[in-house]
Design an enzyme around this catalytic site. Structure first.
Site, mmCIF file in Angstrom:
data_model
loop_
_atom_site.group_PDB
_atom_site.id
_atom_site.type_symbol
_atom_site.label_atom_id
_atom_site.label_comp_id
_atom_site.label_asym_id
_atom_site.label_seq_id
_atom_site.Cartn_x
_atom_site.Cartn_y
_atom_site.Cartn_z
ATOM 1 N N TYR A 128 0.834 -1.206 0.000
ATOM 2 C CA TYR A 128 0.000 0.000 0.000
ATOM 3 C C TYR A 128 0.866 1.253 0.000
ATOM 4 O O TYR A 128 0.615 2.205 -0.748
ATOM 5 C CB TYR A 128 -0.901 -0.018 1.246
ATOM 6 C CG TYR A 128 -1.773 1.194 1.415
ATOM 7 C CD1 TYR A 128 -2.978 1.303 0.720
ATOM 8 C CD2 TYR A 128 -1.416 2.225 2.285
ATOM 9 C CE1 TYR A 128 -3.799 2.414 0.880
ATOM 10 C CE2 TYR A 128 -2.230 3.342 2.444
ATOM 11 C CZ TYR A 128 -3.417 3.426 1.749
ATOM 12 O OH TYR A 128 -4.219 4.531 1.905
ATOM 13 N N PRO A 167 -3.067 12.848 5.081
ATOM 14 C CA PRO A 167 -3.704 12.923 6.395
ATOM 15 C C PRO A 167 -3.052 11.939 7.366
ATOM 16 O O PRO A 167 -2.503 10.912 6.948
ATOM 17 C CB PRO A 167 -5.154 12.502 6.130
ATOM 18 C CG PRO A 167 -5.259 12.247 4.661
ATOM 19 C CD PRO A 167 -3.876 12.106 4.124
ATOM 20 N N THR A 168 -3.123 12.258 8.634
ATOM 21 C CA THR A 168 -2.789 11.261 9.656
ATOM 22 C C THR A 168 -4.021 10.360 9.832
ATOM 23 O O THR A 168 -4.888 10.325 8.965
ATOM 24 C CB THR A 168 -2.376 11.961 10.961
ATOM 25 O OG1 THR A 168 -3.305 13.019 11.252
ATOM 26 C CG2 THR A 168 -0.981 12.565 10.831
ATOM 27 N N ASN A 169 -4.118 9.616 10.929
ATOM 28 C CA ASN A 169 -5.187 8.614 11.073
ATOM 29 C C ASN A 169 -6.569 9.264 11.095
ATOM 30 O O ASN A 169 -6.908 9.973 12.040
ATOM 31 C CB ASN A 169 -4.973 7.812 12.365
ATOM 32 C CG ASN A 169 -3.749 6.932 12.288
ATOM 33 O OD1 ASN A 169 -2.646 7.410 12.027
ATOM 34 N ND2 ASN A 169 -3.928 5.653 12.502
#
Length: 319
Positions: free
Chosen positions: A141, A168-170
């Protein structure tokens, strides 16, 4: 009557981020000259070049937000790295090339902080994406997503295209994938807390609970996506994240969910399960240079809203 001059196609439009963008647009953050088109895998198989091209010819977008991807949590990645690589490479190449061929003015693609090198210094920033191999747990990925950045630069240099990407972060929020086996950590924990509360059992958290993450609420991310689409003109990606000071441990996240769901049981950590990367601390300094006053939703408030949505939509959300 304002003339529509922007036709914005959103791939992956029924996923977590797509639904969030649809909501903020519907809630008044769309502009009169914009027409928004949200598509999903039901509209076209983006691994097929012919279906992707047909989709673009049908809708004739001037702008694209590219969210569609094969995604999954740690354990799904560990099982299927090759599938993640091949599927996402096909999707991304088809979307970007169709956008180029049809003269799309701007494409904003969505990357992830997991693309960064495993062995690195912190905080990570936008200049460090290609500095070494990603974590071995999700290399398929990660490399596929890195290639979007490579392609964006290629289309810019060779054809003058305005293709860029955000990192983006999580992300979490309503319409997330709450599947316990294959989802990301926060929605998986929300589902597990719900079940533990129903059965009166302890909550088992996979791993030690020590890894740390920066979580961004999907509605905050959606507002930032609109800004990037309209205002951000660099080819180089931009990290969209809360600050380093807002990083929380998985244990703290589990405790916030337990509080929001009014779960009174015990938290147990299954240390036989992998933790994945210990931390991925990202700098949002570049974002803050552009938007110094942007207000993020406080983590516990966002968790509470997400848990309330999950409770209200359990029949469909649990799948």
């Amino acid at each position: 009557m304002t003339e529509v001059t922007k036709r914005i196609l959103v791939t992956g439009g029924t996923g977590l981020v797509g639904r969030a963008i649809e909501k903020v647009v519907a809630d008044g953050e769309g502009q009169p000259d914009e027409e928004w088109i949200f598509v999903s895998s039901r509209d076209a198989d983006l691994t097929s070049s012919s279906e992707t091209k047909a989709l673009f010819e049908r809708h004739k977008p001037t702008h694209v937000i590219h969210l569609a991807a094969m995604v999954g949590g740690l354990f799904k990645n560990l099982r299927s790295n090759l599938d993640f690589w091949r599927t996402n490479i096909h999707i991304n190449d088809n979307v970007l090339h169709s956008a180029h061929e049809l003269g799309v003015q701007k494409v904003v693609s969505c990357l992830s902080t997991c693309i960064f090198p495993d062995k690195t210094t912190y905080p990570i920033d936008e200049t460090m994406i290609h500095n070494g191999p990603p974590h071995s747990s999700n290399f398929g990925y990660s490399y596929a997503k890195r290639m979007i950045d490579v392609q964006n630069r290629g289309y810019s240099e060779q054809h003058g295209r305005r293709f860029t990407a955000v990192i983006p972060t999580n992300v979490f929020g309503p319409h997330d994938n709450f599947n316990i086996e294959d989802g990301h950590v926060l929605p998986g924990l929300i589902h597990k807390v719900y079940l533990a509360k129903q059965s009166g059992s302890a909550l088992t958290v996979w791993g030690t609970g020590k890894p740390r993450r920066q979580f961004i609420y999907s509605l905050d991310l959606a507002r930032l996506f609109l800004w990037v689409l309209r205002e951000y003109d660099e080819v180089e990606p931009i990290i969209l994240s809360v600050g380093e000071e807002d990083e929380v441990s998985i244990r703290e996240a589990a405790e916030a969910i337990a509080e929001a769901m009014e779960f009174r049981g015990e938290l147990v950590f299954d240390t036989t399960k992998s933790d994945g990367q210990f931390k991925k601390t990202a700098s949002n300094a570049k974002l803050r240079r552009y938007l110094p006053g942007f207000q993020f939703t406080p983590f516990r408030k966002a968790v509470k809203e997400t848990c309330a949505w999950f409770n209200a939509n359990y029949a469909t959300a649990r799948k």
